[in-house]
Design an enzyme around this catalytic site. Sequence first.
Site, PDB file in Angstrom:
ATOM      1  N   ASP A 128      32.275  32.835  39.727  1.00 40.51           N
ATOM      2  CA  ASP A 128      32.132  32.026  38.513  1.00 40.51           C
ATOM      3  C   ASP A 128      30.645  31.733  38.327  1.00 40.51           C
ATOM      4  OD1 ASP A 128      32.190  30.129  36.511  1.00 40.51           O
ATOM      5  OD2 ASP A 128      33.949  29.095  37.307  1.00 40.51           O
ATOM      6  N   ASP A 187      32.751  34.498  32.046  1.00 42.50           N
ATOM      7  CA  ASP A 187      31.862  34.235  33.193  1.00 42.50           C
ATOM      8  C   ASP A 187      32.630  34.096  34.503  1.00 42.50           C
ATOM      9  OD1 ASP A 187      33.111  31.782  32.796  1.00 42.50           O
ATOM     10  OD2 ASP A 187      31.355  30.665  33.444  1.00 42.50           O
ATOM     11  N   GLU A 188      33.831  34.618  34.578  1.00 39.91           N
ATOM     12  CA  GLU A 188      34.684  34.350  35.725  1.00 39.91           C
ATOM     13  C   GLU A 188      35.594  35.527  36.012  1.00 39.91           C
ATOM     14  OE1 GLU A 188      36.518  30.355  35.053  1.00 39.91           O
ATOM     15  OE2 GLU A 188      37.908  31.168  36.518  1.00 39.91           O
TER      16      GLU A 188
END
Length: 397
Positions: free
Chosen positions: A14, A107-108
């Site tokens: 993350d 973003d993960e």
Amino acid sequence: VSSRELARYILHVDADAFFASVEQVLRPELRGVPVVVAGGDRGVVSAASYEARRFGVHSAMPTVQARKLCPRAVFLAPNFEAYRTFSQRMFAIMKEFSPVVEVTSVDEGYMDLTGTLRLHRASPWEVAHRILSRIRCELGINASGAVAGTKSQAKMATSLAKPNGLLYLEPHFAGKILGALPVDRIPGVGPRAAQVLESQGITTVEDLATASTGTIRRLLGRWGEVLVETASGIDPRPVVGSGKGDRKSYSRDRTLEKDTSDVCFVRHVVVELTEKLAARLRKDGKGATTVTVKVRYADFTDVSKSQSLQSCTNLTGDLTDCATALLKKAVIPRVAIRQVGVRFSGIDVPLLQTDLFDPTRPRRAARDRMVDEIRNRYGFDAISAGHENSSRTNPYR
DNA sequence: TCTGGGGTCCTAGGACCC
DNA sequence: TCTGGGGTCCTAGGACCC
């Protein structure tokens, strides 16, 4: 984790303060400065750099509140294209270490590192460390991560590793470490479930793990049983590569600059949102069968109306007609409206535009293509639908 | 000074069908 | 007089995620 199960090593990655970090890479003068990425003044914070967080700013906070807490922060409108580029670069690095990367958001993501010892002659945590280092070196942004036996454990552990950390959750200690966390740190426990659980004295992950399944089922329904398992470290979900699953809906919302009960104005907004969504459908070669219009009133009550069409379509005229009719049904006269949204679902390959029962379809499809081309080249406002509030003068008809 | 925008999934009732 | 039950689709609303 049952010893019968084959132990897995799941990595969750993350990025830290992702949008704000990307801005600080693109604009070096912003490094070390509080940066807040937020929509309009009636919106909320999308990302706050760690410098801004020291002032109490965090994501999902109303922008106005963030301005009050940290007036000297640099406030930026989001630049999604840049974030997408960085996102792709981050996942490309992950994919160098294993082909199966599950992208869960911009973003993960997750990876299954169970086989890395054989593949890379490196332990899962060594691989995880290399991945985070390369993200840092090549992208200039920090990412955090954790290796654990399940996806939800890895995700919860990542939040402990932040910022810029990597945590290896030894299975033997996982229950102890995660059990102490507040119950709403479990993915799937939001504000609502947390409140219900708290009213029963269940405040930690461990409380939920040891609660009676029957009680939780009564409180939270079937989903509650899954949450008890998650709290107990049971989560058999595999890491699945992304890209296979087709999107199920397209939607756009707009919060108006000011609340209004001017239905004519709101209808123009709905038409614009619908036209933009229809163009996206056409770009993807898709169509929709169901249209939903949502109206959020000034008091935050939502009213939504939806309708399924006879066929899957991406013709602007069909979709705007439907959306405006639904808006009419959703509007309460003289009550101030804050936000409107349009959603297309039942996404499929559209019906062939040569419809025997509607000879106008090919002509309208050609017109849509022409409008798309002009707007791609000169911008959305280059061509206007005109007075679309009357079906007689609707140029798409 | 309030509370985005893009998604996913679930539930529940009614219609309709067999 | 009693009045099935399962499946699927549609619609409305809500929880949750980042």
